[in-house]
Enzyme design. Structure first.
Site, PDB file in Angstrom:
ATOM      1  N   SER A  46       0.825  -1.213   0.000  1.00  0.00           N
ATOM      2  CA  SER A  46       0.000   0.000   0.000  1.00  0.00           C
ATOM      3  C   SER A  46       0.851   1.252   0.000  1.00  0.00           C
ATOM      4  O   SER A  46       0.362   2.327  -0.322  1.00  0.00           O
ATOM      5  CB  SER A  46      -0.846   0.054   1.273  1.00  0.00           C
ATOM      6  N   HIS A 103      -0.862  -2.697  -7.447  1.00  0.00           N
ATOM      7  CA  HIS A 103      -1.637  -2.381  -6.240  1.00  0.00           C
ATOM      8  C   HIS A 103      -3.128  -2.590  -6.506  1.00  0.00           C
ATOM      9  O   HIS A 103      -3.776  -1.758  -7.150  1.00  0.00           O
ATOM     10  CB  HIS A 103      -1.339  -0.922  -5.832  1.00  0.00           C
ATOM     11  N   GLU A 154      -3.569  -0.089  -9.550  1.00  0.00           N
ATOM     12  CA  GLU A 154      -2.616   1.027  -9.626  1.00  0.00           C
ATOM     13  C   GLU A 154      -1.255   0.401  -9.936  1.00  0.00           C
ATOM     14  O   GLU A 154      -0.746  -0.401  -9.143  1.00  0.00           O
ATOM     15  CB  GLU A 154      -2.609   1.751  -8.269  1.00  0.00           C
ATOM     16  N   ASN A 166      -3.341   6.091  -1.939  1.00  0.00           N
ATOM     17  CA  ASN A 166      -3.298   6.321  -0.493  1.00  0.00           C
ATOM     18  C   ASN A 166      -2.834   7.719  -0.109  1.00  0.00           C
ATOM     19  O   ASN A 166      -3.098   8.173   1.000  1.00  0.00           O
ATOM     20  CB  ASN A 166      -2.446   5.241   0.181  1.00  0.00           C
TER      21      ASN A 166
HETATM   22  C1  LIG Z   1      -5.646   0.620   1.443  1.00  0.00           C
HETATM   23  C2  LIG Z   1      -5.189   0.442   0.068  1.00  0.00           C
HETATM   24  O1  LIG Z   1      -3.992   0.319  -0.145  1.00  0.00           O
HETATM   25  C3  LIG Z   1      -6.058   0.475  -1.119  1.00  0.00           C
HETATM   26  C4  LIG Z   1      -7.500   0.107  -0.930  1.00  0.00           C
HETATM   27  O2  LIG Z   1      -7.893  -0.996  -1.200  1.00  0.00           O
HETATM   28  S1  LIG Z   1      -8.476   1.326  -0.340  1.00  0.00           S
HETATM   29  C5  LIG Z   1     -10.068   0.594  -0.310  1.00  0.00           C
HETATM   30  C6  LIG Z   1     -10.728   0.641  -1.660  1.00  0.00           C
HETATM   31  N1  LIG Z   1     -12.041   0.063  -1.546  1.00  0.00           N
HETATM   32  C7  LIG Z   1     -13.143   0.816  -1.313  1.00  0.00           C
HETATM   33  O3  LIG Z   1     -13.071   2.025  -1.270  1.00  0.00           O
HETATM   34  C8  LIG Z   1     -14.401   0.024  -1.127  1.00  0.00           C
HETATM   35  C9  LIG Z   1     -15.565   0.911  -0.876  1.00  0.00           C
HETATM   36  N2  LIG Z   1     -16.767   0.098  -0.682  1.00  0.00           N
HETATM   37  C10 LIG Z   1     -17.455  -0.444  -1.722  1.00  0.00           C
HETATM   38  O4  LIG Z   1     -17.120  -0.259  -2.885  1.00  0.00           O
HETATM   39  C11 LIG Z   1     -18.667  -1.262  -1.350  1.00  0.00           C
HETATM   40  O5  LIG Z   1     -19.107  -0.871  -0.077  1.00  0.00           O
HETATM   41  C12 LIG Z   1     -18.400  -2.813  -1.370  1.00  0.00           C
HETATM   42  C13 LIG Z   1     -18.079  -3.257  -2.795  1.00  0.00           C
HETATM   43  C14 LIG Z   1     -17.263  -3.221  -0.448  1.00  0.00           C
HETATM   44  C15 LIG Z   1     -19.627  -3.528  -0.872  1.00  0.00           C
HETATM   45  O6  LIG Z   1     -20.717  -3.098  -1.636  1.00  0.00           O
HETATM   46  P1  LIG Z   1     -22.226  -3.161  -1.112  1.00  0.00           P
HETATM   47  O7  LIG Z   1     -23.079  -2.780  -2.254  1.00  0.00           O
HETATM   48  O8  LIG Z   1     -22.315  -2.420   0.156  1.00  0.00           O
HETATM   49  O9  LIG Z   1     -22.388  -4.634  -0.670  1.00  0.00           O
HETATM   50  P2  LIG Z   1     -22.806  -5.921  -1.469  1.00  0.00           P
HETATM   51  O10 LIG Z   1     -24.150  -5.732  -2.116  1.00  0.00           O
HETATM   52  O11 LIG Z   1     -22.650  -7.000  -0.455  1.00  0.00           O
HETATM   53  O12 LIG Z   1     -21.670  -6.091  -2.579  1.00  0.00           O
HETATM   54  C16 LIG Z   1     -21.736  -5.535  -3.888  1.00  0.00           C
HETATM   55  C17 LIG Z   1     -21.278  -6.582  -4.865  1.00  0.00           C
HETATM   56  O13 LIG Z   1     -19.914  -6.969  -4.582  1.00  0.00           O
HETATM   57  C18 LIG Z   1     -19.857  -8.376  -4.284  1.00  0.00           C
HETATM   58  N3  LIG Z   1     -18.829  -8.545  -3.249  1.00  0.00           N
HETATM   59  C19 LIG Z   1     -18.684  -7.832  -2.109  1.00  0.00           C
HETATM   60  N4  LIG Z   1     -17.585  -8.237  -1.467  1.00  0.00           N
HETATM   61  C20 LIG Z   1     -17.033  -9.240  -2.215  1.00  0.00           C
HETATM   62  C21 LIG Z   1     -15.884 -10.050  -2.113  1.00  0.00           C
HETATM   63  N5  LIG Z   1     -15.054  -9.938  -1.079  1.00  0.00           N
HETATM   64  N6  LIG Z   1     -15.625 -10.965  -3.089  1.00  0.00           N
HETATM   65  C22 LIG Z   1     -16.442 -11.104  -4.135  1.00  0.00           C
HETATM   66  N7  LIG Z   1     -17.548 -10.345  -4.317  1.00  0.00           N
HETATM   67  C23 LIG Z   1     -17.833  -9.432  -3.365  1.00  0.00           C
HETATM   68  C24 LIG Z   1     -21.242  -8.739  -3.837  1.00  0.00           C
HETATM   69  O14 LIG Z   1     -21.495 -10.111  -4.037  1.00  0.00           O
HETATM   70  C25 LIG Z   1     -22.105  -7.870  -4.753  1.00  0.00           C
HETATM   71  O15 LIG Z   1     -22.152  -8.458  -6.039  1.00  0.00           O
HETATM   72  P3  LIG Z   1     -23.349  -8.150  -7.102  1.00  0.00           P
HETATM   73  O16 LIG Z   1     -23.204  -6.715  -7.514  1.00  0.00           O
HETATM   74  O17 LIG Z   1     -23.067  -9.093  -8.209  1.00  0.00           O
HETATM   75  O18 LIG Z   1     -24.613  -8.423  -6.372  1.00  0.00           O
HETATM   76  N1  LIG Z   2      -6.151  -4.169   3.528  1.00  0.00           N
HETATM   77  C1  LIG Z   2      -6.304  -3.441   2.437  1.00  0.00           C
HETATM   78  O1  LIG Z   2      -7.360  -2.820   2.219  1.00  0.00           O
HETATM   79  C2  LIG Z   2      -5.198  -3.372   1.430  1.00  0.00           C
HETATM   80  C3  LIG Z   2      -3.933  -3.894   1.705  1.00  0.00           C
HETATM   81  N2  LIG Z   2      -2.943  -3.821   0.746  1.00  0.00           N
HETATM   82  C4  LIG Z   2      -1.608  -4.383   1.010  1.00  0.00           C
HETATM   83  O2  LIG Z   2      -1.676  -5.790   0.788  1.00  0.00           O
HETATM   84  C5  LIG Z   2      -0.756  -6.458   1.648  1.00  0.00           C
HETATM   85  C6  LIG Z   2      -1.503  -7.499   2.472  1.00  0.00           C
HETATM   86  O3  LIG Z   2      -2.506  -6.830   3.251  1.00  0.00           O
HETATM   87  P1  LIG Z   2      -3.752  -7.607   3.857  1.00  0.00           P
HETATM   88  O4  LIG Z   2      -4.162  -8.679   2.915  1.00  0.00           O
HETATM   89  O5  LIG Z   2      -4.707  -6.575   4.285  1.00  0.00           O
HETATM   90  O6  LIG Z   2      -3.099  -8.274   5.149  1.00  0.00           O
HETATM   91  P2  LIG Z   2      -3.510  -9.628   5.895  1.00  0.00           P
HETATM   92  O7  LIG Z   2      -2.952  -9.507   7.267  1.00  0.00           O
HETATM   93  O8  LIG Z   2      -4.951  -9.945   5.695  1.00  0.00           O
HETATM   94  O9  LIG Z   2      -2.682 -10.740   5.075  1.00  0.00           O
HETATM   95  C7  LIG Z   2      -1.290 -10.834   5.080  1.00  0.00           C
HETATM   96  C8  LIG Z   2      -0.961 -12.315   5.018  1.00  0.00           C
HETATM   97  O10 LIG Z   2       0.432 -12.500   4.803  1.00  0.00           O
HETATM   98  C9  LIG Z   2       0.888 -13.472   5.726  1.00  0.00           C
HETATM   99  N3  LIG Z   2       2.323 -13.375   5.948  1.00  0.00           N
HETATM  100  C10 LIG Z   2       2.985 -12.725   6.941  1.00  0.00           C
HETATM  101  N4  LIG Z   2       4.308 -12.931   6.810  1.00  0.00           N
HETATM  102  C11 LIG Z   2       4.483 -13.696   5.707  1.00  0.00           C
HETATM  103  C12 LIG Z   2       5.613 -14.281   5.073  1.00  0.00           C
HETATM  104  N5  LIG Z   2       6.834 -14.090   5.530  1.00  0.00           N
HETATM  105  N6  LIG Z   2       5.421 -15.028   3.970  1.00  0.00           N
HETATM  106  C13 LIG Z   2       4.192 -15.231   3.466  1.00  0.00           C
HETATM  107  N7  LIG Z   2       3.074 -14.728   4.050  1.00  0.00           N
HETATM  108  C14 LIG Z   2       3.217 -13.980   5.157  1.00  0.00           C
HETATM  109  C15 LIG Z   2       0.056 -13.208   6.951  1.00  0.00           C
HETATM  110  O11 LIG Z   2       0.130 -14.262   7.888  1.00  0.00           O
HETATM  111  P3  LIG Z   2      -0.014 -13.845   9.471  1.00  0.00           P
HETATM  112  O12 LIG Z   2      -1.469 -13.543   9.669  1.00  0.00           O
HETATM  113  O13 LIG Z   2       0.461 -15.041  10.179  1.00  0.00           O
HETATM  114  O14 LIG Z   2       0.873 -12.660   9.717  1.00  0.00           O
HETATM  115  C16 LIG Z   2      -1.323 -13.033   6.337  1.00  0.00           C
HETATM  116  O15 LIG Z   2      -1.952 -14.263   6.068  1.00  0.00           O
HETATM  117  C17 LIG Z   2      -0.067  -5.363   2.473  1.00  0.00           C
HETATM  118  O16 LIG Z   2       1.130  -4.992   1.839  1.00  0.00           O
HETATM  119  C18 LIG Z   2      -1.095  -4.230   2.433  1.00  0.00           C
HETATM  120  O17 LIG Z   2      -0.519  -2.966   2.617  1.00  0.00           O
HETATM  121  C19 LIG Z   2      -3.165  -3.288  -0.492  1.00  0.00           C
HETATM  122  C20 LIG Z   2      -4.408  -2.792  -0.827  1.00  0.00           C
HETATM  123  C21 LIG Z   2      -5.500  -2.763   0.133  1.00  0.00           C
END
Ligand SMILES: CC(=O)CC(=O)SCCNC(=O)CCNC(=O)[C@H](O)C(C)(C)COP(=O)(O)OP(=O)(O)OC[C@H]1O[C@@H](n2cnc3c(N)ncnc32)[C@H](O)[C@@H]1OP(=O)(O)O
Ligand SMILES: NC(=O)C1=CN([C@@H]2O[C@H](COP(=O)(O)OP(=O)(O)OC[C@H]3O[C@@H](n4cnc5c(N)ncnc54)[C@H](OP(=O)(O)O)[C@@H]3O)[C@@H](O)[C@H]2O)C=CC1
Length: 285
Positions: A119, A140, A152, A190
């Site tokens: 991230s 990403h 990304e 981010n």
């Molecule tokens: C931190 C980082 O580095 C980067 C990041 O990822 S930042 C986070 C980016 N993500 C966001 O901003 C997510 C924002 N939230 C959303 O877009 C929505 O709330 C959401 C998609 C998570 C859920 O949507 P919702 O409408 O509230 O719920 P829901 O109706 O259950 O789901 C919508 C659809 O997605 C599907 N879905 C939801 N979660 C799912 C999953 N984990 N796997 C597969 N399908 C999934 C549902 O089955 C549903 O499918 P249909 O359209 O075919 O019916």
């Molecule tokens: N959460 C989010 O919304 C997003 C996260 N990311 C990025 O994705 C990556 C994973 O995040 P996320 O899936 O949320 O984290 P999780 O904690 O859900 O998953 C990470 C996994 O990696 C495992 N792990 C730890 N150490 C090792 C290792 N040495 N070798 C192999 N596997 C290992 C962990 O095991 P254990 O539980 O035992 O530590 C866990 O199962 C991070 O870099 C995060 O920044 C990117 C986009 C969105």
């Protein structure tokens, strides 16, 4: 460059989502985590998420079985040696990722592209722990991976044009939209998202409004699918804190300082949805 076999490191919320979309697009996937219990849990999540499609009539039960059959599991990084591309989605910790990439670089065949789903950790810095920085890139994915359209694509300083083009083409084969950017702290996603989440936490901390009001105002007022506090819980509060610290240190600007309330929640082990408690209480749900 023909990419057919994919290695995924980490079977957590991002890793299993990445394995899911590659297998659904027809690729052979080898998903690795540190214990068999984690890889099995990751596979069970893929099964559950594929079942959503079956229940809605978007996929047959046979198709689901075929997709699951393309995901193989391992706990040994060395088993990924012959993959054409390995994407790392392990815990967001520099030391963890450094060791993974050093091991992969030594184990993988010369043509293997190494990608990170980090991230916020510098792609250039991760690439530098390998002897193949030209074949290293940021890929990403957004959470939840099967649903979100964006990938990304982050070029490190040394990423070659061939690696970049191969990853752009591969992302399109997944049915996703890849959008490129350069390697600076937090990339684009981010750098823009986390200050909004942090500001929402400050609004709560300063008593401007309740959790429900802050999220309600942002959902209904800005047409966001989730409020910023619910989104922080969904991403993981530890991840949000980590990313904000990377932004503050990497850009040297105090405007990115994490809200003390966020730090307090993480210290308490309130990490959001994954720990059952964050700004919301998921035990009640
Ligand atoms: C931190 C980082 O580095 C980067 C990041 O990822 S930042 C986070 C980016 N993500 C966001 O901003 C997510 C924002 N939230 C959303 O877009 C929505 O709330 C959401 C998609 C998570 C859920 O949507 P919702 O409408 O509230 O719920 P829901 O109706 O259950 O789901 C919508 C659809 O997605 C599907 N879905 C939801 N979660 C799912 C999953 N984990 N796997 C597969 N399908 C999934 C549902 O089955 C549903 O499918 P249909 O359209 O075919 O019916
Ligand atoms: N959460 C989010 O919304 C997003 C996260 N990311 C990025 O994705 C990556 C994973 O995040 P996320 O899936 O949320 O984290 P999780 O904690 O859900 O998953 C990470 C996994 O990696 C495992 N792990 C730890 N150490 C090792 C290792 N040495 N070798 C192999 N596997 C290992 C962990 O095991 P254990 O539980 O035992 O530590 C866990 O199962 C991070 O870099 C995060 O920044 C990117 C986009 C969105």
């Amino acid at each position: 460059m023909s990419i057919q076999t994919i290695g995924v490191i980490g079977a957590g919320q991002m890793g299993n989502g990445i394995a899911h979309v590659f297998a659904q697009a027809g690729f052979q996937v080898l998903m690795q985590d540190i214990s068999e219990a984690f890889t099995q849990k990751g596979l069970a999540t893929i099964d559950k998420n594929l079942q959503r499609g079956v229940d809605k009539g978007k996929m047959s039960a046979e198709e689901k079985t075929a997709v699951l059959g393309r995901v193989k599991l391992t706990t040994r990084l060395e088993d990924l040696a012959d993959c054409d591309l390995v994407i790392e989605a392990a815990t967001e910790k520099w030391e963890v990722k450094k060791l993974i990439f050093e091991t992969l670089d030594a184990a993988c065949k010369p043509g293997t592209i190494l990608a990170s789903n980090t991230s916020s950790i510098s792609i250039t810095k991760l690439a530098a722990v390998t002897k193949r920085p030209e074949a290293f890139i940021g890929m990403h994915f957004m959470n939840p991976v099967p649903v979100m359209q964006l990938i990304e694509v982050i070029r490190g300083l040394a990423t070659s044009e061939a690696t970049f083009e191969a990853v752009m083409e591969l992302s399109r084969k997944l049915g996703k939209t890849p959008i490129p950017c350069n390697d600076f702290p937090g990339f684009v996603s981010n750098r823009v998202l986390m200050p909004m989440i942090n500001e929402a936490i400050y609004a709560l901390y300063e008593g401007v409004a309740s959790v429900e009001s802050i999220d309600g105002i942002m959902k209904l007022g800005m047409n966001h699918p989730m409020g910023p506090l619910a989104l922080a819980d969904f991403i993981g509060l530890d991840s949000c804190l980590f990313i904000l610290n990377v932004l503050r240190e990497g850009l040297g600007d105090p405007k990115y300082r994490p809200c003390p309330l966020l730090i307090k929640y993480v210290d308490a082990g309130w990490l959001g949805k994954k720990s059952g408690r964050g700004f919301y209480d998921y035990a009640k749900a």
